[in-house]
Design a protein around this motif. Structure first.
Motif, PDB file in Angstrom:
ATOM      1  N   VAL A 151       0.847  -1.199   0.000  1.00  0.00           N
ATOM      2  CA  VAL A 151       0.000   0.000   0.000  1.00  0.00           C
ATOM      3  C   VAL A 151       0.879   1.245   0.000  1.00  0.00           C
ATOM      4  CG1 VAL A 151      -1.707   1.359   1.267  1.00  0.00           C
ATOM      5  CG2 VAL A 151      -1.933  -1.126   1.155  1.00  0.00           C
ATOM      6  N   LEU A 152       1.873   1.274   0.868  1.00  0.00           N
ATOM      7  CA  LEU A 152       2.735   2.459   0.975  1.00  0.00           C
ATOM      8  C   LEU A 152       3.547   2.689  -0.293  1.00  0.00           C
ATOM      9  CD1 LEU A 152       3.930   2.035   4.669  1.00  0.00           C
ATOM     10  CD2 LEU A 152       2.064   3.477   3.779  1.00  0.00           C
ATOM     11  N   TRP A 153       3.820   1.647  -1.030  1.00  0.00           N
ATOM     12  CA  TRP A 153       4.563   1.746  -2.277  1.00  0.00           C
ATOM     13  C   TRP A 153       3.656   2.206  -3.428  1.00  0.00           C
ATOM     14  CZ3 TRP A 153       6.779  -2.991  -5.295  1.00  0.00           C
ATOM     15  CH2 TRP A 153       7.838  -2.602  -6.114  1.00  0.00           C
ATOM     16  N   LEU A 154       2.424   1.709  -3.435  1.00  0.00           N
ATOM     17  CA  LEU A 154       1.522   2.012  -4.545  1.00  0.00           C
ATOM     18  C   LEU A 154       0.796   3.347  -4.415  1.00  0.00           C
ATOM     19  CD1 LEU A 154      -0.103  -1.502  -5.146  1.00  0.00           C
ATOM     20  CD2 LEU A 154       1.735  -0.395  -6.452  1.00  0.00           C
ATOM     21  N   VAL A 155       0.628   3.836  -3.194  1.00  0.00           N
ATOM     22  CA  VAL A 155      -0.120   5.072  -2.953  1.00  0.00           C
ATOM     23  C   VAL A 155       0.877   6.202  -2.661  1.00  0.00           C
ATOM     24  CG1 VAL A 155      -1.836   6.179  -1.470  1.00  0.00           C
ATOM     25  CG2 VAL A 155      -2.092   3.765  -2.099  1.00  0.00           C
ATOM     26  N   PRO A 156       0.759   7.334  -3.352  1.00  0.00           N
ATOM     27  CA  PRO A 156       1.714   8.435  -3.145  1.00  0.00           C
ATOM     28  C   PRO A 156       1.730   8.919  -1.693  1.00  0.00           C
ATOM     29  CG  PRO A 156       0.244   8.905  -4.993  1.00  0.00           C
ATOM     30  CD  PRO A 156      -0.268   7.665  -4.336  1.00  0.00           C
ATOM     31  N   GLU A 157       2.906   9.344  -1.241  1.00  0.00           N
ATOM     32  CA  GLU A 157       3.057   9.839   0.135  1.00  0.00           C
ATOM     33  C   GLU A 157       2.119  10.999   0.435  1.00  0.00           C
ATOM     34  OE1 GLU A 157       6.959  10.498   1.759  1.00  0.00           O
ATOM     35  OE2 GLU A 157       7.789   8.930   0.467  1.00  0.00           O
ATOM     36  N   SER A 158       1.773  11.766  -0.560  1.00  0.00           N
ATOM     37  CA  SER A 158       0.918  12.947  -0.380  1.00  0.00           C
ATOM     38  C   SER A 158      -0.570  12.604  -0.312  1.00  0.00           C
ATOM     39  CB  SER A 158       1.156  13.918  -1.538  1.00  0.00           C
ATOM     40  OG  SER A 158       0.816  13.283  -2.769  1.00  0.00           O
ATOM     41  N   ALA A 159      -0.906  11.319  -0.258  1.00  0.00           N
ATOM     42  CA  ALA A 159      -2.308  10.893  -0.338  1.00  0.00           C
ATOM     43  C   ALA A 159      -3.167  11.297   0.854  1.00  0.00           C
ATOM     44  CB  ALA A 159      -2.391   9.391  -0.560  1.00  0.00           C
ATOM     45  N   GLY A 160      -2.570  11.577   2.000  1.00  0.00           N
ATOM     46  CA  GLY A 160      -3.367  12.073   3.115  1.00  0.00           C
ATOM     47  C   GLY A 160      -3.565  11.117   4.267  1.00  0.00           C
ATOM     48  N   ALA A 161      -4.654  11.347   5.005  1.00  0.00           N
ATOM     49  CA  ALA A 161      -4.893  10.692   6.288  1.00  0.00           C
ATOM     50  C   ALA A 161      -5.038   9.169   6.185  1.00  0.00           C
ATOM     51  CB  ALA A 161      -6.128  11.289   6.958  1.00  0.00           C
ATOM     52  N   LEU A 162      -5.696   8.671   5.155  1.00  0.00           N
ATOM     53  CA  LEU A 162      -5.842   7.217   5.043  1.00  0.00           C
ATOM     54  C   LEU A 162      -4.488   6.532   4.894  1.00  0.00           C
ATOM     55  CD1 LEU A 162      -8.951   6.555   2.756  1.00  0.00           C
ATOM     56  CD2 LEU A 162      -8.738   6.193   5.219  1.00  0.00           C
TER      57      LEU A 162
END
Length: 179
Positions: A117-128
């Protein structure tokens, strides 16, 4: 558009003296959490075209309980690569998914699922995303979408995290301080 839901197996029973980690079953709290997550998926009208899962006993039992809560049968494809897999291996599994399927449930283990999840979703994605980074508890679900037509095009930073649900979000007694 492709949708990938990751489910971490429910809480296993460390008091069971199995010879191999692979054979570790769920404990009572894990069974309740998995059934609760299944009911949550049903309440959200979540439907999967394809299910792929680790064949470890705790994953098999997690899916049994999720199905009970979901109120329908899932037909998982058991993939040994998922057992204790790294994020790199899990991404290989995702990229190998049949092209015709659009909504997939992948059931496995940490730390691989959290790292994926942390690899696929950008760091700037927010609270989730921050919540996933804080902790990806047992029986938790992360649901991501990808603006791609082929699973082979899923890659780092390309996912949108739509949902992250922990058992304690559904029932406080399933949290870490309850038994």
């Amino acid at each position: 558009m492709k949708t990938l839901t990751l489910l971490r197996h429910a809480k296993s029973d460390w008091t069971d003296t199995v010879a191999r980690d692979f054979d570790r079953p769920l404990n009572g709290k894990g069974k309740r959490a998995a059934a609760s997550m299944g009911a949550h998926l049903r309440s959200r009208s979540t439907d999967f075209d394809h299910v792929v899962a680790s064949p470890a006993v705790r994953v098999v039992e997690t899916l049994d309980e999720v199905q009970r809560g979901l109120g329908r049968t899932l037909a998982p494809v058991w993939d040994r690569r998922i057992y204790l897999a790294s994020a790199v291996t899990l991404l290989d599994v995702v990229r190998d998914l049949p092209g015709a399927v659009g909504d997939v449930l992948l059931v496995g283990h940490n730390p691989g699922l959290e790292d994926l999840v942390l690899w696929l979703v950008p760091e700037s994605a927010g609270a989730l995303r921050d919540a996933v980074e804080d902790k990806y508890p047992t029986a938790s679900v992360a649901r991501m979408t990808f603006a791609v037509d082929r699973w082979t095009d899923v890659g780092p930073g390309g996912g949108a995290l739509e949902r992250f649900v922990r058992p304690r979000d559904l029932d406080p007694t399933l949290g870490p301080d309850a038994d």
